[in-house]
Enzyme design. Structure first.
Site, PDB file in Angstrom:
ATOM      1  N   ARG A 175       0.820  -1.220   0.000  1.00  0.00           N
ATOM      2  CA  ARG A 175       0.000   0.000   0.000  1.00  0.00           C
ATOM      3  C   ARG A 175       0.855   1.272   0.000  1.00  0.00           C
ATOM      4  O   ARG A 175       0.503   2.264   0.635  1.00  0.00           O
ATOM      5  CB  ARG A 175      -0.983   0.005   1.182  1.00  0.00           C
ATOM      6  CG  ARG A 175      -1.939  -1.171   1.192  1.00  0.00           C
ATOM      7  CD  ARG A 175      -2.842  -1.194  -0.042  1.00  0.00           C
ATOM      8  NE  ARG A 175      -3.689  -2.371  -0.057  1.00  0.00           N
ATOM      9  CZ  ARG A 175      -3.402  -3.500  -0.726  1.00  0.00           C
ATOM     10  NH1 ARG A 175      -2.288  -3.587  -1.435  1.00  0.00           N
ATOM     11  NH2 ARG A 175      -4.214  -4.523  -0.688  1.00  0.00           N
ATOM     12  N   SER A 225     -11.458  -0.880   2.751  1.00  0.00           N
ATOM     13  CA  SER A 225     -10.874  -1.339   4.016  1.00  0.00           C
ATOM     14  C   SER A 225     -10.414  -0.138   4.828  1.00  0.00           C
ATOM     15  O   SER A 225      -9.620   0.667   4.355  1.00  0.00           O
ATOM     16  CB  SER A 225      -9.692  -2.270   3.749  1.00  0.00           C
ATOM     17  OG  SER A 225     -10.125  -3.436   3.069  1.00  0.00           O
ATOM     18  N   GLU A 295      -5.930   2.845   7.139  1.00  0.00           N
ATOM     19  CA  GLU A 295      -5.447   2.841   5.762  1.00  0.00           C
ATOM     20  C   GLU A 295      -6.014   4.046   5.011  1.00  0.00           C
ATOM     21  O   GLU A 295      -5.380   4.576   4.101  1.00  0.00           O
ATOM     22  CB  GLU A 295      -5.855   1.544   5.061  1.00  0.00           C
ATOM     23  CG  GLU A 295      -5.372   1.423   3.650  1.00  0.00           C
ATOM     24  CD  GLU A 295      -5.627   0.055   3.057  1.00  0.00           C
ATOM     25  OE1 GLU A 295      -6.173  -0.032   1.954  1.00  0.00           O
ATOM     26  OE2 GLU A 295      -5.273  -0.961   3.708  1.00  0.00           O
TER      27      GLU A 295
END
Length: 300
Positions: A175, A225, A295
């Site tokens: 990520r 998410s 995130e």
């Protein structure tokens, strides 16, 4: 912002500018107050002018894709946002490769590859982001990620100049990439894909779409998410283990279908989401000793 707006209107009279633009229109969470100034460049020339003019005035632009991994403050964002349009929403074949503009949605790109019989991006069909955002965050799902299928990335660097880097120099990790750490604006990306059977590609995409519909709360606005995957654990499993499914603050709720998602059940505010996230992190840490990390990016 008034000085920046004036200069941009003088230098790029054709470029669309929006003042006090509601950010709830530009995020998949459907949350967020107004941005002080938003530019929507249609060409690389307009994008360069927007970046360079802002930096001349000491203003650092925020680069916006599809807003699928973003939570914007209720009071809005007092800065300058650049969101690419038009020329950056195309897909074309180049030297036996495929190139997509940064504004192309991953769902559209994946579907375009089915007709060309190209395999490798099936995992991306259900990710609700654009090419630019997906490259920046090295988006992934079901065992695939952008770094596996990219050949090169073209972007505006910190000086507002056009540069191209091969995938090996983009610093991709979980990520993250150099683009998530540097102040660069991705313009387009080139993909290296293999020839495959169109029917098999479509079947795999349909299979993954069915899994998403079964497991993810696609019926509500969200940012995907909410938490990064903790080393050795899965965030959703930890949250579920703590009995937090369905926990709500205002219009924000830990999804009853997938504990890793926070959804907007209607009228949720940024404050609702952040308070819910705080409670979830606190409970998970107390019960499991694992500290969750968001995130989703918060813009304020």
């Amino acid at each position: 912002m008034e000085r920046l707006e004036k200069l941009l209107r003088e230098r790029c009279p054709e470029m669309e500018l929006r003042v006090n633009e509601p950010m709830s229109r530009h995020t998949t969470f459907r949350i967020g107050g107004p941005a002080a100034l938003m530019a929507l460049p249609k060409t690389a020339g307009e994008a360069k002018a927007a970046v360079k003019t802002a930096r001349e005035l000491g203003i650092e632009p925020f680069f916006l894709g599809n807003g699928s991994n973003l939570l914007v403050a209720d009071e809005g964002y007092p800065g300058f946002i650049i969101k690419l349009t038009w020329d950056f929403d195309g897909i074309r074949e180049v030297n036996r490769g495929l190139e997509a503009g940064s504004a192309v949605l991953l769902s559209r790109l994946s579907n375009a590859l089915v007709g060309r019989g190209l395999t490798g991006l099936e995992f991306a069909g259900g990710i609700p982001g654009s090419v630019g955002g997906a490259v920046t965050m090295n988006a992934g799902a079901y065992g695939g990620e952008m770094a596996q299928v990219l050949e090169s990335v073209t972007f505006l660097d910190e000086a507002g100049e056009v540069c191209t880097l091969p995938v090996s120099e983009c610093g991709f990790g979980y990520r993250k990439s150099i683009f998530s750490q540097r102040k660069c604006l991705i313009l387009r990306a080139r993909f290296r894909l293999e020839q495959g059977d169109g029917y098999a590609i479509k079947a795999r995409m349909d299979e993954l779409a069915a899994k998403r519909r079964e497991k993810q709360p696609l019926e509500y606005p969200s940012a995907g998410s909410m938490f990064k995957r903790p080393p050795g654990h899965f965030a959703a499993a930890l949250i579920d283990q703590c009995g937090l499914k369905g926990l709500a603050v205002g219009g924000a709720q830990v999804s009853e279908k997938h504990a890793g998602f926070v959804v907007n059940r209607g009228g949720a505010t940024c404050a609702d989401v952040l308070e819910l996230v705080r409670r979830v992190k606190e409970e998970v840490l107390r019960h499991t000793g694992v500290e969750l990390e968001m995130e989703v990016k918060v813009l304020r």
